[in-house]
Design an enzyme around this catalytic site. Structure first.
Site, PDB file in Angstrom:
ATOM      1  N   ASN A   1      14.054  -1.843   3.381  1.00 38.59           N
ATOM      2  CA  ASN A   1      13.769  -3.285   3.340  1.00 38.59           C
ATOM      3  C   ASN A   1      14.647  -4.117   4.277  1.00 38.59           C
ATOM      4  O   ASN A   1      14.224  -5.169   4.757  1.00 38.59           O
ATOM      5  CB  ASN A   1      13.830  -3.815   1.909  1.00 38.59           C
ATOM      6  CG  ASN A   1      15.174  -3.628   1.265  1.00 38.59           C
ATOM      7  OD1 ASN A   1      15.915  -2.718   1.629  1.00 38.59           O
ATOM      8  ND2 ASN A   1      15.499  -4.479   0.324  1.00 38.59           N
TER       9      ASN A   1
ATOM     10  N   GLY B   1      19.223   1.788  -2.737  1.00 34.18           N
ATOM     11  CA  GLY B   1      17.817   2.133  -2.954  1.00 34.18           C
ATOM     12  C   GLY B   1      17.445   1.931  -4.405  1.00 34.18           C
ATOM     13  O   GLY B   1      18.098   1.157  -5.124  1.00 34.18           O
TER      14      GLY B   1
ATOM     15  N   GLU C   1      24.092   0.760  -4.738  1.00 39.69           N
ATOM     16  CA  GLU C   1      23.507  -0.590  -4.709  1.00 39.69           C
ATOM     17  C   GLU C   1      22.038  -0.407  -5.027  1.00 39.69           C
ATOM     18  O   GLU C   1      21.270   0.084  -4.193  1.00 39.69           O
ATOM     19  CB  GLU C   1      23.644  -1.207  -3.304  1.00 39.69           C
ATOM     20  CG  GLU C   1      25.057  -1.314  -2.784  1.00 39.69           C
ATOM     21  CD  GLU C   1      25.841  -2.439  -3.419  1.00 39.69           C
ATOM     22  OE1 GLU C   1      25.252  -3.228  -4.189  1.00 39.69           O
ATOM     23  OE2 GLU C   1      27.044  -2.518  -3.172  1.00 39.69           O
TER      24      GLU C   1
ATOM     25  N   CYS D   1      16.133  -6.582  -2.891  1.00 40.08           N
ATOM     26  CA  CYS D   1      16.730  -6.185  -4.176  1.00 40.08           C
ATOM     27  C   CYS D   1      17.141  -7.417  -4.965  1.00 40.08           C
ATOM     28  O   CYS D   1      17.105  -7.412  -6.186  1.00 40.08           O
ATOM     29  CB  CYS D   1      17.936  -5.297  -3.909  1.00 40.08           C
ATOM     30  SG  CYS D   1      19.049  -6.016  -2.707  1.00 40.08           S
TER      31      CYS D   1
ATOM     32  N   GLU E   1      29.694  -4.437  -1.662  1.00 39.96           N
ATOM     33  CA  GLU E   1      29.661  -4.340  -0.198  1.00 39.96           C
ATOM     34  C   GLU E   1      29.909  -5.715   0.398  1.00 39.96           C
ATOM     35  O   GLU E   1      30.049  -6.701  -0.320  1.00 39.96           O
ATOM     36  CB  GLU E   1      28.291  -3.794   0.239  1.00 39.96           C
ATOM     37  CG  GLU E   1      28.079  -2.385  -0.265  1.00 39.96           C
ATOM     38  CD  GLU E   1      26.934  -1.654   0.409  1.00 39.96           C
ATOM     39  OE1 GLU E   1      25.802  -2.143   0.301  1.00 39.96           O
ATOM     40  OE2 GLU E   1      27.190  -0.610   1.026  1.00 39.96           O
TER      41      GLU E   1
HETATM   42  P1  NAD Z   1      14.432   4.723  -2.302  1.00 37.03           P
HETATM   43  O1  NAD Z   1      15.387   4.946  -3.424  1.00 37.03           O
HETATM   44  O2  NAD Z   1      13.081   5.303  -2.402  1.00 37.03           O
HETATM   45  O3  NAD Z   1      15.022   5.264  -0.930  1.00 37.03           O
HETATM   46  C1  NAD Z   1      16.264   4.825  -0.419  1.00 37.03           C
HETATM   47  C2  NAD Z   1      16.819   5.902   0.481  1.00 37.03           C
HETATM   48  O4  NAD Z   1      17.087   7.063  -0.297  1.00 37.03           O
HETATM   49  C3  NAD Z   1      15.873   6.351   1.587  1.00 37.03           C
HETATM   50  O5  NAD Z   1      16.626   6.649   2.743  1.00 37.03           O
HETATM   51  C4  NAD Z   1      15.263   7.603   1.005  1.00 37.03           C
HETATM   52  O6  NAD Z   1      14.796   8.479   1.996  1.00 37.03           O
HETATM   53  C5  NAD Z   1      16.437   8.186   0.251  1.00 37.03           C
HETATM   54  N1  NAD Z   1      16.097   9.064  -0.872  1.00 37.03           N
HETATM   55  C6  NAD Z   1      14.950   9.119  -1.577  1.00 37.03           C
HETATM   56  N2  NAD Z   1      15.039  10.057  -2.539  1.00 37.03           N
HETATM   57  C7  NAD Z   1      16.278  10.593  -2.458  1.00 37.03           C
HETATM   58  C8  NAD Z   1      16.991  11.577  -3.204  1.00 37.03           C
HETATM   59  N3  NAD Z   1      16.435  12.209  -4.227  1.00 37.03           N
HETATM   60  N4  NAD Z   1      18.267  11.856  -2.846  1.00 37.03           N
HETATM   61  C9  NAD Z   1      18.858  11.208  -1.832  1.00 37.03           C
HETATM   62  N5  NAD Z   1      18.231  10.270  -1.084  1.00 37.03           N
HETATM   63  C10 NAD Z   1      16.964   9.957  -1.400  1.00 37.03           C
HETATM   64  O7  NAD Z   1      14.389   3.123  -2.107  1.00 37.03           O
HETATM   65  P2  NAD Z   1      13.475   2.326  -1.075  1.00 37.03           P
HETATM   66  O8  NAD Z   1      12.087   2.308  -1.618  1.00 37.03           O
HETATM   67  O9  NAD Z   1      13.715   2.798   0.318  1.00 37.03           O
HETATM   68  O10 NAD Z   1      14.139   0.867  -1.169  1.00 37.03           O
HETATM   69  C11 NAD Z   1      13.802  -0.043  -2.135  1.00 37.03           C
HETATM   70  C12 NAD Z   1      14.822  -0.071  -3.251  1.00 37.03           C
HETATM   71  O11 NAD Z   1      16.114  -0.362  -2.723  1.00 37.03           O
HETATM   72  C13 NAD Z   1      14.567  -1.148  -4.265  1.00 37.03           C
HETATM   73  O12 NAD Z   1      14.733  -0.642  -5.575  1.00 37.03           O
HETATM   74  C14 NAD Z   1      15.627  -2.187  -3.972  1.00 37.03           C
HETATM   75  O13 NAD Z   1      15.947  -3.024  -5.053  1.00 37.03           O
HETATM   76  C15 NAD Z   1      16.753  -1.353  -3.520  1.00 37.03           C
HETATM   77  N6  NAD Z   1      17.722  -2.114  -2.706  1.00 37.03           N
HETATM   78  C16 NAD Z   1      18.922  -2.455  -3.250  1.00 37.03           C
HETATM   79  C17 NAD Z   1      19.838  -3.210  -2.523  1.00 37.03           C
HETATM   80  C18 NAD Z   1      21.176  -3.596  -3.112  1.00 37.03           C
HETATM   81  O14 NAD Z   1      22.074  -3.938  -2.352  1.00 37.03           O
HETATM   82  N7  NAD Z   1      21.353  -3.539  -4.423  1.00 37.03           N
HETATM   83  C19 NAD Z   1      19.536  -3.598  -1.227  1.00 37.03           C
HETATM   84  C20 NAD Z   1      18.305  -3.230  -0.688  1.00 37.03           C
HETATM   85  C21 NAD Z   1      17.406  -2.471  -1.444  1.00 37.03           C
END
Ligand code: NAD
Length: 504
Positions: A165, A241, A263, A297, A475
């Site tokens: 995102n 994520g 995060e 997020c 962060e």
């Molecule tokens: P995601 O968890 O699907 O993926 C995030 C990253 O993790 C990607 O690089 C993905 O390839 C990797 N990944 C996926 N499965 C994994 C595993 N089993 N082990 C290790 N790595 C793995 O999230 P997304 O769909 O890319 O992003 C959206 C999410 O991120 C939302 O829930 C959002 O709220 C969150 N987010 C949080 C913040 C924050 O600072 N709190 C900021 C931005 C996004």
């Protein structure tokens, strides 16, 4: 990177073929496999990146390990590391237009959102260039014959896994504090948005970061992301994520007791009190949910309005929502960009349809739409939903799209209770004038970030991170430096007589 390789890299970028960067060199996946990268606004393929496997991750970790264990980066005087961070920022500034456009093309976000986020990424390097100079240990009070001081030492090799995102901003949030303290990193961007992370890694090398200190691997999270979190050569995992992925990572990382910062997701409340400045609250609440097409997020996706002003507020909120322009993400007239992928579009729509089945009412949007000139892209109408209670799925689960639920509250206590009634605790917004009320509500909310009469959740220097299932660690702030360091305590005896603790 050598000059020849720089040229080769440039040529590849022009062809839309990107390589990973491991040990300062552009590399393909050992398997030769690639992943295609698309523009979500048009559905067009824009690039290819390597699809890394375990062996590629091994190479990246080995490079990072060698750079950390035997390299010079962590031994540089702190001022020298700071100068390199500032150089990264200045190269990014000189390539600002290219970075912004690539971020727009790869993520579907709007030009203004990308400009803000790339600017913030740059400022993040500048912030840590300054912050690292003042990051130091302490001298502690111990009896006079003793002397104790602490020093901060880099934690080692950090695996940094980021979402789609905010591709460039997240890469900067992760890389800058880690290398500022002397760590080496293996960055794994989201498969959908790997390009600006690769460009940033290239810029780090151009600025003088030694080979092996910043490595980038591209590939599926479920395989290589997961492998990284279990890897013996990795000392720390910093992840941004989904909460479900974060839980998986935490459990895997626990096997080798890696340091972990997470995060994660959010379902942030936006509380509008009756004494608010109506115009500011409406502007800020529309921005709070629809910025970045709601794929944030910290999106304020639960809007709670005091019953006395509910009707007036909702009318104004809907009027503004209907004025939002969806369209060419590269146009500075566009407010709402594309959704990242077809599967995310389906997920958003499913949430909305489920809410209707549960009895909610859609008062704006509520469906995927076609945007003229971008018919093959993924678009969802800005959606406002009423007749919702806070226990409904639409009010509890993260939609991660341009969808807000609007609910009423009747007093301060109820506002706090509803605001906290979620598993998440990332952010919360308060719109009010009464300073006493603002203080009480801020104190009562369980969230890492509170926005008071302010549409923005963070800027370099302000700690960003969550309570509860939104994760832990902060962060964007000085605190992040501590999360990439270990504290070593040095206790010495300074008395004139030898000590004889066993009385022998
Ligand atoms: P995601 O968890 O699907 O993926 C995030 C990253 O993790 C990607 O690089 C993905 O390839 C990797 N990944 C996926 N499965 C994994 C595993 N089993 N082990 C290790 N790595 C793995 O999230 P997304 O769909 O890319 O992003 C959206 C999410 O991120 C939302 O829930 C959002 O709220 C969150 N987010 C949080 C913040 C924050 O600072 N709190 C900021 C931005 C996004």
């Amino acid at each position: 990177m050598t000059k020849t390789l720089e040229k080769q890299f440039e040529a590849e970028v022009k062809r839309g073929t990107y390589q990973m960067i491991i040990n300062g060199e552009p590399v393909k996946a050992k398997s030769g496999e690639i992943m295609e990268v698309f523009n979500p606004a048009t559905g067009e393929k824009i690039a290819e990146v390597p699809k890394a496997g375990a062996k590629d991750v091994d190479s990246a970790v080995e490079a990072a390990r060698n750079a950390f264990d035997y390299g010079k980066w962590k031994k540089y005087p702190v001022g020298k590391r700071a100068r390199v961070l500032n150089k990264i920022a200045s190269i990014m500034r000189s390539r600002f237009k290219e970075l912004v456009e690539m971020e727009v093309i790869n993520s579907g976000k709007t030009l203004s959102a990308a400009q803000g986020q790339v600017s913030q990424a740059i400022e993040n390097f500048e912030f840590y260039a300054g912050a690292i100079v003042g990051h130091r240990g302490e001298v502690n009070n111990v009896p006079g014959r003793f002397f104790n001081y602490t020093q901060k030492e880099p934690v080692g090799v950090a695996a940094q896994i980021i979402p789609w995102n905010y591709p460039m901003m997240m890469a900067a949030w992760k890389i800058a504090p880690a290398i500022a303290v002397g760590c080496s990193v293996v960055l794994k961007p989201a498969s959908l948005t790997p390009i600006t992370a690769i460009l940033l890694t290239e810029i780090c090398h151009e600025a003088g970061v030694p080979e092996g200190v910043v490595n980038v691997v591209t590939g599926p999270g479920a395989s290589i992301g997961s492998y990284l979190t279990e890897h013996e050569g990795v000392d720390k995992v910093a992840f941004t994520g989904e909460t479900a992925t974060g839980k998986d990572i935490m459990s895997k990382a626990s096997q080798t007791l890696k340091r972990v910062t997470l995060e994660l997701g959010g379902k942030s409340p936006n509380l509008v009190f009756p004494d608010t400045d109506m115009e500011a609250a409406v502007n800020g609440s529309v921005f709070g949910i629809f910025y970045n097409t709601g794929q944030s997020c910290e999106a304020r996706s639960r809007l709670f309005v005091h019953e006395d002003i509910y009707d007036e507020f909702l009318e104004k909120f809907l009027n503004q929502t209907k004025q939002l322009v969806l369209g060419d993400p590269l146009s500075d007239k566009t407010h709402i960009g594309a959704i990242i992928s077809q599967s995310q579009l389906n997920k958003i729509d499913q949430h909305v349809q489920d809410a209707v089945k549960e009895g909610a009412t859609i008062v704006a949007g509520g469906e995927p739409i076609k945007v003229e000139g971008f018919e093959n892209g993924y678009w969802y109408a800005p959606t406002v939903i009423t007749n919702v209670t806070n226990d409904m799925k639409i009010a509890q689960e993260e939609v991660f799209g341009p969808v807000v639920v609007v609910m009423k509250f009747s007093d301060e206590k109820e506002a706090i209770k509803l605001g906290n009634d979620t598993n998440y605790g990332l952010a919360a917004a308060i719109w009010a004038k009464d300073q006493g009320l603002i203080k009480r509500v801020s104190d009562g909310l369980q969230a890492g970030v509170i926005m008071v009469n302010c549409p923005f959740s963070a800027m370099p220097g302000t700690p960003f991170g969550g309570y509860k299932q939104s994760g832990f660690g902060r962060e964007l702030s000085i605190e992040s430096l501590d999360l990439y360091t270990e504290t070593k305590s040095i206790l010495s005896y300074a008395g004139s007589k030898p000590l004889n603790p066993f009385n022998l």
